[in-house]
Design a protein around this motif. Sequence first.
Motif, PDB file in Angstrom:
ATOM      1  N   GLN A  95       0.870  -1.500  -0.229  1.00  0.00           N
ATOM      2  CA  GLN A  95      -0.158  -0.077  -0.049  1.00  0.00           C
ATOM      3  C   GLN A  95       0.941   1.267   0.022  1.00  0.00           C
ATOM      4  OE1 GLN A  95      -3.837  -2.034  -0.070  1.00  0.00           O
ATOM      5  NE2 GLN A  95      -3.344   0.360  -0.458  1.00  0.00           N
ATOM      6  N   VAL A  96       2.114   1.260   0.650  1.00  0.00           N
ATOM      7  CA  VAL A  96       2.971   2.353   0.636  1.00  0.00           C
ATOM      8  C   VAL A  96       3.414   2.629  -0.696  1.00  0.00           C
ATOM      9  CG1 VAL A  96       5.111   3.309   1.551  1.00  0.00           C
ATOM     10  CG2 VAL A  96       3.470   2.169   3.144  1.00  0.00           C
ATOM     11  N   VAL A  97       3.859   1.572  -1.314  1.00  0.00           N
ATOM     12  CA  VAL A  97       4.345   1.698  -2.649  1.00  0.00           C
ATOM     13  C   VAL A  97       3.159   1.993  -3.698  1.00  0.00           C
ATOM     14  CG1 VAL A  97       5.499   0.334  -4.594  1.00  0.00           C
ATOM     15  CG2 VAL A  97       6.115  -0.096  -2.240  1.00  0.00           C
ATOM     16  N   LEU A  98       2.142   1.644  -3.568  1.00  0.00           N
ATOM     17  CA  LEU A  98       1.088   1.898  -4.377  1.00  0.00           C
ATOM     18  C   LEU A  98       0.677   3.628  -4.155  1.00  0.00           C
ATOM     19  CD1 LEU A  98      -1.188   0.791  -6.264  1.00  0.00           C
ATOM     20  CD2 LEU A  98      -2.793   0.636  -4.331  1.00  0.00           C
ATOM     21  N   ALA A  99       0.792   4.086  -3.255  1.00  0.00           N
ATOM     22  CA  ALA A  99       0.635   5.256  -2.857  1.00  0.00           C
ATOM     23  C   ALA A  99       1.841   6.453  -3.295  1.00  0.00           C
ATOM     24  CB  ALA A  99       0.468   5.700  -1.290  1.00  0.00           C
ATOM     25  N   SER A 100       2.940   5.701  -3.483  1.00  0.00           N
ATOM     26  CA  SER A 100       3.983   6.607  -3.847  1.00  0.00           C
ATOM     27  C   SER A 100       4.159   6.997  -5.202  1.00  0.00           C
ATOM     28  CB  SER A 100       5.479   5.776  -3.544  1.00  0.00           C
ATOM     29  OG  SER A 100       5.583   4.929  -4.792  1.00  0.00           O
TER      30      SER A 100
END
Length: 873
Positions: A49-54
């Motif tokens: 989810q962090v990578v998806l939001a980056s």
Amino acid sequence: MASDTQGNRPLSEEELQELVASSDAGARDPAGTIGVFLAIVAVVWSVFQVVLASPLSNVLLPGSVVNNSRQIHLAFAIFLAFMAYPALKSSPRNYIPIQDWIMAILGTFIALYGYIFYQKIVDSGGLADNTDKWFALVGLILLFEAARRALGPAMAIIATIFLAYVFFGSSEWVPDVIRWKGATLKKAMSHMWITSEGVFGIALGVSTKFVFLFVLFGALLDKAGAGNYFIKMAFGALGHLKGGPAKAAVVGSAATGLISGSSIANVVTTGTFTIPLMKRVGFTSEQAGSVEVASSVNGQIMPPVMGAAAFLMVEYVGISYVEVITHAFLPAAISYVALVYIVHLEAVKRNMPTLGNRVVSMGRTIGGMALFFAGFAGLCYGVQFPVKWVTALMPDGSGLVLSVLVCMAYIGLLWLAAGVEDLVPDDPNAKEVELPVVAEIYKAGLHYLLPIIVLVYFLMIEQKSPGLSAFWATALLFVILLTQKPLKALFRGQSNMVTTFMEGVHDLWQGLIDGARNMIGIALATATAGVIVGTVTLTGVGQVMADLVEFLSGGNLILMLVMVGLLSLVLGMGLPTTANYIVVSSLMAGVVVELGAQSGLIVPLIAVHLFVFYFGIMADVTPPVGLASFAAAAVSGGDAIRTGFTAFFYSLRTVALPFVFIFNTDLLLIDVGWVGGIIVAISAGIAILVFTAGTMGYFVTRSRIYESVALILIAFALFRPDFFMNRIAPPYVQIEPAELTQALDTAAEGGELRMLITGPDFDTGATKDTTVVMTVGPEQGGQARLDAFGLLLIEEDGVVKLDEPMFGTPVSSSLESFDFYADDPVRIASVQAPSSQPPKELIFIPALLLLALVAFVQRARAGRESEPEGEPA
């Protein structure tokens, strides 16, 4: 839990943590290899989810993964739900039965069905075939079971009822008023699972894009130690005042509620410390629990997160995130002010003792807190200026330079923190309570404000998306968790930097796990609520709700709003904040808009959504299902039902405020300038305090009944000055419908004319009314302005009839429910044009004079009552 609270036994720390775990993160915690495997799955979900939001998501992740992120999001949630939540109370907690493994793997596969068979579904036009429909049906059943485990039975039961209505709504035993034509299994499953109308709709998309990052941000901030810091600061500032523990509970819960998506977790997290201290100074178990419930639930209406509802409002209302939190801020802020005042009045009425031996000035405390918040707000706002200078000087390398500056600020604040002892949670049951001194502890956590400043800066100043803003704030928290302990050790001259670094790694790992586990329920709630939204769009049941409310209220506007509030309360029972908002807004928001327009009340959509949201979250307070009240009773050892009713009484202002801002949208700062906003904030602040004094029966001294009535009347006048001014000088003048064109010709650009349209309803044929607001455009001439608005007038025998407006014109959506081809015509019944009116703020003068009179009378009586007996007055 019920047996414990009925027996008036506070739960132990272990039992309370199990309560929070079972309600928010799952009660099962298998050890060994399986436990490690589940921890890895949770961490992988958080990292994904962090990578998806980056900003680099399109580079780091394949396009198919980004495009189908909702399916992947739900797959993680379903898998972890069957792993973390036992099926029954008697189910094992220390290992996972084989049937749960089967359901978890099958549920994960079906959640990913649209991703795995994407091309097949595209080739079939996005519709389910005979194979798809059975997979979709099994997927819904598994989703409902996962939701039942994670959220309790309420969500699954409501969703099942709505799904049953899709299939059986055409049966003869269904009343005519709610009967519809029905749907085949293939059509229903296509709508609910294959398309983006149901489970994989807007709500799950918001959960995927925004909500996860904010929940993770909250979990990491708490793991870093910010939660304990906020509570200690609140107690240091307010704990020594009369009723101090209760005031500190309100402020501490407000601080944790800003970043928490769960009122239950908020109650237990802050309540384990605040409730025993409140009981210590004289609050009953029920009152102490109620203060904690009221302040924790209030956290769900407080921007920036609002229990994740703020992000959903962006999608549902169609306005920016900044606008949503701007409109939501003032009612939430004055609601907290009122709650502090409530506990102050309770303490004064009972003459409660203070904690500790320090004498603290109430005025200096309030002034200091106001100065802190003003300074913090000013800092968040002022950051933009050095950022602009750096960007102007080095446009290409500004990102790197700004990152270095943030790191330097972090290191400087951490150096300050290293100069004081680390904060450890206090024991509220200690024989001698030593409340912290703000001047001694504030340095210990100033670096926790940096991620919040970064978040606010990107949200409010840069106006980036909530997901990207939370990404940068979360990235900074990664750095803080990994480095704060070793850097403190370095600054203190200690040599255990490797050990402290590994402690930071463990904290980060645990924070990632906590973030994922806290998201299980929210992801399942948004997915299951998608079934309810899908039912509304497929069947048109929203119109049925409007007809039902209109029938029961008899067309009375106030009664209609009361009924919508009660229905929102019932629909919200047992649901977490996010699901609660989706359900009540899907069913009830349209009802308020339509019936309000019929009664001549034009309400902005954001006001309607906030109205149903406020009432929906009150279900967490109100018996018999008030989950937050049960949690507070478990902490205090009080009676859960009495705690719920007392908390509801303390939350009366949360019930009253929605009625205020429906009629007076100034409270939501809609179309209000800076000067007007300041006047509204001051008048609303005074009004909420006066309303609180009126309902609590205490102002300067104990109020008599007529004084309480006068105080409530004063509060009403301060909240709704337009109510009185409209009766002194009406805001509109009547114009003959035949003169509409001439009125438009002479009207100033930007002015508004209100038209009452009457005619046959397209579905029922019954005559109905609706009010349409016509904003005067820049066109020259009355006819040109009519054409631009989309109105086609036919004047016959003194009656102004309407032809069906062209599709896409401003008025077409407002009039689409009328039948323009029936025997009876659709016509303009009346037209109202604005008239000059004195400023409504003039009503404040008599209201404040009456307030001064009540205060003078009470002060005189209080002076007489305090004189010793036998001495002359």
